[in-house]
Design a protein around this motif. Structure first.
Motif, PDB file in Angstrom:
ATOM      1  N   GLY A  92       0.780  -1.235   0.000  1.00 27.62           N
ATOM      2  CA  GLY A  92       0.000   0.000   0.000  1.00 27.62           C
ATOM      3  C   GLY A  92       0.810   1.281   0.000  1.00 27.62           C
ATOM      4  N   LEU A  93       2.057   1.219  -0.442  1.00 30.00           N
ATOM      5  CA  LEU A  93       2.903   2.412  -0.496  1.00 30.00           C
ATOM      6  C   LEU A  93       3.407   2.606  -1.920  1.00 30.00           C
ATOM      7  N   GLY A  94       2.484   2.860  -2.825  1.00 32.01           N
ATOM      8  CA  GLY A  94       2.799   2.882  -4.240  1.00 32.01           C
ATOM      9  C   GLY A  94       3.344   4.175  -4.800  1.00 32.01           C
ATOM     10  N   LEU A  95       3.479   5.205  -4.009  1.00 31.08           N
ATOM     11  CA  LEU A  95       3.933   6.488  -4.528  1.00 31.08           C
ATOM     12  C   LEU A  95       5.300   6.842  -3.955  1.00 31.08           C
ATOM     13  N   SER A  96       6.293   6.973  -4.833  1.00 38.24           N
ATOM     14  CA  SER A  96       7.621   7.465  -4.444  1.00 38.24           C
ATOM     15  C   SER A  96       7.741   8.890  -4.950  1.00 38.24           C
ATOM     16  N   VAL A  97       8.104   9.794  -4.066  1.00 30.78           N
ATOM     17  CA  VAL A  97       8.244  11.200  -4.426  1.00 30.78           C
ATOM     18  C   VAL A  97       9.650  11.653  -4.034  1.00 30.78           C
ATOM     19  N   PHE A  98      10.327  12.297  -4.964  1.00 33.99           N
ATOM     20  CA  PHE A  98      11.623  12.878  -4.664  1.00 33.99           C
ATOM     21  C   PHE A  98      11.403  14.349  -4.363  1.00 33.99           C
ATOM     22  N   VAL A  99      11.824  14.767  -3.184  1.00 36.32           N
ATOM     23  CA  VAL A  99      11.570  16.124  -2.711  1.00 36.32           C
ATOM     24  C   VAL A  99      12.890  16.874  -2.646  1.00 36.32           C
ATOM     25  N   SER A 100      12.960  17.984  -3.351  1.00 30.63           N
ATOM     26  CA  SER A 100      14.130  18.854  -3.309  1.00 30.63           C
ATOM     27  C   SER A 100      13.910  19.884  -2.212  1.00 30.63           C
ATOM     28  N   VAL A 101      14.920  20.054  -1.362  1.00 31.72           N
ATOM     29  CA  VAL A 101      14.808  20.988  -0.245  1.00 31.72           C
ATOM     30  C   VAL A 101      15.920  22.025  -0.355  1.00 31.72           C
TER      31      VAL A 101
END
Length: 160
Positions: A92-101
């Motif tokens: 149930g963890l199908g979304l990978s998001v790369f976050v630039s900070v």
């Protein structure tokens, strides 16, 4: 001072890329490995559950020399451990998001506070310090966009 997220990159991963030729910075000088060691590492990265005999067969060694090479690479810290890869979609963890900070504050105090905030969030799988315009890159794994929005708000609140 907090941080802001100037832009987001969304990347939906179907399979996790594997790195076979990586140089890791450490206090010890890197040890050169030969072609057979590289083959062993490649086989282990594909399937670490194989027996030593199966690994040896795939790389052209008998069991004992293969086992000795694996033991040596473990003792030298080249092989740091063995892991199980989890299919994110099946849990149930199908979304990978790369976050630039990007941060306007580069002090040790801010970094410690930010690292504590990120470490407390189980959805943050990876945390990298970057060069260039972006200061940090996070890989966040969540169920869906709603969960991602909650995660981002949580991180923002923790780091202010």
């Amino acid at each position: 001072m907090g941080f802001h997220i100037p832009y987001l990159q969304f990347l939906f991963l179907e399979e996790i890329p594997q790195m076979t030729d990586v140089t890791v910075a450490s206090l010890d000088p890197p040890r050169r490995i030969d072609a057979i060691d590289r083959k062993i590492l490649r086989v282990l990265q594909e399937d670490a559950s194989l027996s030593v005999a199966e690994i040896g067969e795939r790389v052209g060694l008998s069991s004992t020399p293969c086992w000795k090479r694996i033991q040596r690479m473990e003792a030298e810290g080249i092989i740091m451990g063995k892991v199980a890869l989890v299919d994110q979609n099946r849990i149930g963890l199908g979304l990978s998001v790369f976050v630039s900070v990007e941060s306007g504050d580069h002090s040790d105090a801010w970094l410690k506070k930010f690292a504590v905030a990120v470490s407390a969030m189980p959805e943050v799988m990876e945390f990298y310090r970057m060069a260039g315009d972006v200061d940090y890159m996070l890989r966040v794994v969540v169920a869906d966009m709603r969960s991602y929005d909650i995660s981002t708000k949580n991180l923002s609140a923790r780091s202010h």
